[in-house]
Enzyme design. Structure first.
Site, PDB file in Angstrom:
ATOM      1  N   TYR A 168       6.019 -20.176 -45.051  1.00  0.00           N
ATOM      2  CA  TYR A 168       4.875 -19.284 -45.305  1.00  0.00           C
ATOM      3  C   TYR A 168       3.755 -19.565 -44.301  1.00  0.00           C
ATOM      4  CZ  TYR A 168       0.344 -18.096 -47.273  1.00  0.00           C
ATOM      5  OH  TYR A 168      -0.951 -17.652 -47.415  1.00  0.00           O
ATOM      6  N   SER A 201      -4.881 -17.704 -42.925  1.00  0.00           N
ATOM      7  CA  SER A 201      -5.126 -18.694 -43.975  1.00  0.00           C
ATOM      8  C   SER A 201      -5.563 -20.026 -43.377  1.00  0.00           C
ATOM      9  CB  SER A 201      -3.818 -18.895 -44.748  1.00  0.00           C
ATOM     10  OG  SER A 201      -3.876 -20.052 -45.543  1.00  0.00           O
ATOM     11  N   LYS A 224       2.010 -17.383 -40.929  1.00  0.00           N
ATOM     12  CA  LYS A 224       0.580 -17.127 -40.667  1.00  0.00           C
ATOM     13  C   LYS A 224       0.259 -17.504 -39.219  1.00  0.00           C
ATOM     14  CE  LYS A 224      -0.720 -15.476 -44.631  1.00  0.00           C
ATOM     15  NZ  LYS A 224      -0.916 -14.021 -44.713  1.00  0.00           N
TER      16      LYS A 224
HETATM   17  N1  UFG Z   1      -3.555 -27.751 -58.487  1.00  0.00           N
HETATM   18  C1  UFG Z   1      -3.373 -28.480 -59.636  1.00  0.00           C
HETATM   19  N2  UFG Z   1      -2.629 -27.925 -60.632  1.00  0.00           N
HETATM   20  C2  UFG Z   1      -2.053 -26.694 -60.525  1.00  0.00           C
HETATM   21  C3  UFG Z   1      -2.254 -25.956 -59.344  1.00  0.00           C
HETATM   22  C4  UFG Z   1      -2.988 -26.516 -58.342  1.00  0.00           C
HETATM   23  O1  UFG Z   1      -3.860 -29.596 -59.758  1.00  0.00           O
HETATM   24  O2  UFG Z   1      -1.383 -26.266 -61.465  1.00  0.00           O
HETATM   25  C5  UFG Z   1      -4.388 -28.317 -57.410  1.00  0.00           C
HETATM   26  C6  UFG Z   1      -3.616 -28.532 -56.125  1.00  0.00           C
HETATM   27  O3  UFG Z   1      -2.993 -29.777 -56.121  1.00  0.00           O
HETATM   28  C7  UFG Z   1      -4.739 -28.385 -55.094  1.00  0.00           C
HETATM   29  C8  UFG Z   1      -5.725 -27.411 -55.738  1.00  0.00           C
HETATM   30  O4  UFG Z   1      -5.408 -27.409 -57.116  1.00  0.00           O
HETATM   31  O5  UFG Z   1      -5.368 -29.609 -54.941  1.00  0.00           O
HETATM   32  C9  UFG Z   1      -5.599 -26.002 -55.209  1.00  0.00           C
HETATM   33  O6  UFG Z   1      -4.252 -25.588 -55.308  1.00  0.00           O
HETATM   34  P1  UFG Z   1      -3.799 -24.094 -55.091  1.00  0.00           P
HETATM   35  O7  UFG Z   1      -2.309 -24.048 -55.290  1.00  0.00           O
HETATM   36  O8  UFG Z   1      -4.625 -23.175 -55.911  1.00  0.00           O
HETATM   37  O9  UFG Z   1      -4.199 -23.845 -53.598  1.00  0.00           O
HETATM   38  P2  UFG Z   1      -3.698 -24.614 -52.283  1.00  0.00           P
HETATM   39  O10 UFG Z   1      -4.921 -25.175 -51.664  1.00  0.00           O
HETATM   40  O11 UFG Z   1      -2.561 -25.490 -52.517  1.00  0.00           O
HETATM   41  O12 UFG Z   1      -3.089 -23.363 -51.557  1.00  0.00           O
HETATM   42  C10 UFG Z   1      -3.736 -22.774 -50.586  1.00  0.00           C
HETATM   43  C11 UFG Z   1      -3.406 -21.287 -50.529  1.00  0.00           C
HETATM   44  C12 UFG Z   1      -2.066 -21.037 -49.944  1.00  0.00           C
HETATM   45  C13 UFG Z   1      -1.836 -21.894 -48.727  1.00  0.00           C
HETATM   46  C14 UFG Z   1      -1.990 -23.334 -49.097  1.00  0.00           C
HETATM   47  C15 UFG Z   1      -1.618 -24.272 -47.985  1.00  0.00           C
HETATM   48  O13 UFG Z   1      -3.469 -20.686 -51.813  1.00  0.00           O
HETATM   49  O14 UFG Z   1      -1.989 -19.687 -49.589  1.00  0.00           O
HETATM   50  O15 UFG Z   1      -3.323 -23.496 -49.465  1.00  0.00           O
HETATM   51  O16 UFG Z   1      -1.672 -25.577 -48.402  1.00  0.00           O
HETATM   52  F1  UFG Z   1      -0.644 -21.736 -48.197  1.00  0.00           F
END
Ligand code: UFG
Length: 345
Positions: free
Chosen positions: A152, A127, A156
């Site tokens: 998590y 990841s 990785k």
């Molecule tokens: N977000 C929102 N509202 C939500 C969900 C997410 O605004 O309800 C935003 C988050 O703040 C972020 C973006 O959307 O800016 C993406 O969020 P995700 O949760 O979809 O994805 P992330 O980038 O946080 O997560 C990813 C991977 C994980 C990994 C993580 C590490 O999905 O597997 O990055 O930071 F671990």
């Protein structure tokens, strides 16, 4: 002679899309899954999409070393793609032991059984989380890994290290070769809407939360922070279509099986190279699917990085792979999948 690929965690979201693309490319696939985080929806979908009603599904837990050994003894396995792992960042903070035990033990068992059985090509699903908050964007494979911010993420990083160490240690017998693919943000579903993401409970990730809000399962999407120093104040990510992502696995497996690897352990970023803000994604979703989304801005989410997106040029060059689907096509597929799930309820 057909080559056989074991897909651990093959009944899940990414595993099922990868299984489809492997079968399309002429590989034989053994799907194995302990079904702890999915039902048979995607497995059934894969059979329908590919017309392979005979596709085996082995229900087993890779934390069971004896079962893992048995699997390797009883099947021809030319390559393994290892997905079997827990993936909820927040849960891993609350229950770290669950993550260290499951994610690390299952991977160690796969490598152990592969090694005892004369070796194997191993593709690990890593990841972009290993890069943390990068100092320079876009991130290349040479960008330094940052200390993990969750158990998590740590699993990785440790799994990458385990694979790299085993490849090195067993290099005299030359029997383990490894590739780690670092995914950015996988989203979307197969265009058939027969397979897609099936989050249990309240989704943590953005796109399932969007589609569930649009369909009326959730009242309102919270956009976590609009005061970041980015063009529109919301976070930037590299959203990679899950079918494109699946195709990168086929390219990586072919590279291993066709003897094209330049090192016995290689790492590739799998992303588009295109930064998209949360607000842009929400606006595109509304526009392309012609739906109005109820959303509001809330506080930043703890642990979120501001911006992360890939330099995918190494994968483009060495794997001969490039992300192809547009963000609009991907968001259409995500919505089609959510609607198909609603139709089943
Ligand atoms: N977000 C929102 N509202 C939500 C969900 C997410 O605004 O309800 C935003 C988050 O703040 C972020 C973006 O959307 O800016 C993406 O969020 P995700 O949760 O979809 O994805 P992330 O980038 O946080 O997560 C990813 C991977 C994980 C990994 C993580 C590490 O999905 O597997 O990055 O930071 F671990």
């Amino acid at each position: 002679m057909a080559k056989y690929v074991l897909v651990s965690g093959g009944a899940g979201y990414i595993g099922s899309h990868v299984t489809v693309e492997l079968l399309n490319a002429g590989y034989e696939v053994i799907v194995a899954d302990n079904m702890s985080n999915c039902d048979e929806t995607c497995y059934e979908g894969v059979k329908k999409i590919t017309g392979r009603a005979d596709l085996p599904l082995i229900k087993m837990d890779f934390c069971d070393l004896e079962a893992t050994r048995k699997l390797f003894k009883e099947h021809q396995i030319d390559a393994v793609i290892h997905f079997a792992a827990f993936k909820a960042v927040g849960e891993s903070v609350a229950e770290p032991l669950k993550y260290y035990k499951n994610n690390l033990e299952s991977f160690v068992n796969v490598i152990t059984a592969a090694h005892e059985n004369g070796g194997c090509n191993i593709l690990f699903s890593s990841s972009a989380t290993v890069y943390g908050e990068p100092e320079k964007l876009p991130v290349t494979e040479k960008s330094p890994r940052q200390p993990a911010t969750s158990p998590y993420g740590e699993t990785k990083q440790i799994s990458e290290d385990i694979l790299s160490a085993c490849v090195k240690a067993y290099t005299t017998d030359g029997i383990i070769k490894g590739i780690a693919l670092r995914y950015f943000n996988p989203i979307g579903a197969h265009p058939s809407a027969l397979i897609g993401e099936l989050p249990r409970g309240v989704p943590n990730n953005l796109v399932p939360f969007i589609t569930q809000t649009a369909i009326g399962k959730r009242e309102c999407l919270s956009i976590f922070g609009n005061d970041y120093p980015t063009p529109d104040g919301t976070c930037l990510r590299d959203y990679i279509d899950v079918v494109d992502l699946a195709k990168a696995h086929v390219a990586a497996v072919s590279r291993m099986l066709d003897g094209k690897m330049e090192e016995s352990y290689e790492v590739f970023n799998v992303g588009t190279g295109r930064p998209v803000s949360v607000l842009e994604l929400v606006n595109s979703f509304e526009k392309v699917n012609n739906v109005k989304l109820n959303y509001r801005f809330t506080d930043r989410r703890a642990g979120d990085v501001m911006s992360v997106y890939a330099d995918p040029s190494l994968a483009n060059e060495k794997l001969g792979w490039k992300a192809e689907r547009s963000i609009d096509e991907t968001l259409e597929s995500a919505w089609k999948w959510e609607k198909s799930l609603a139709g089943k309820e």
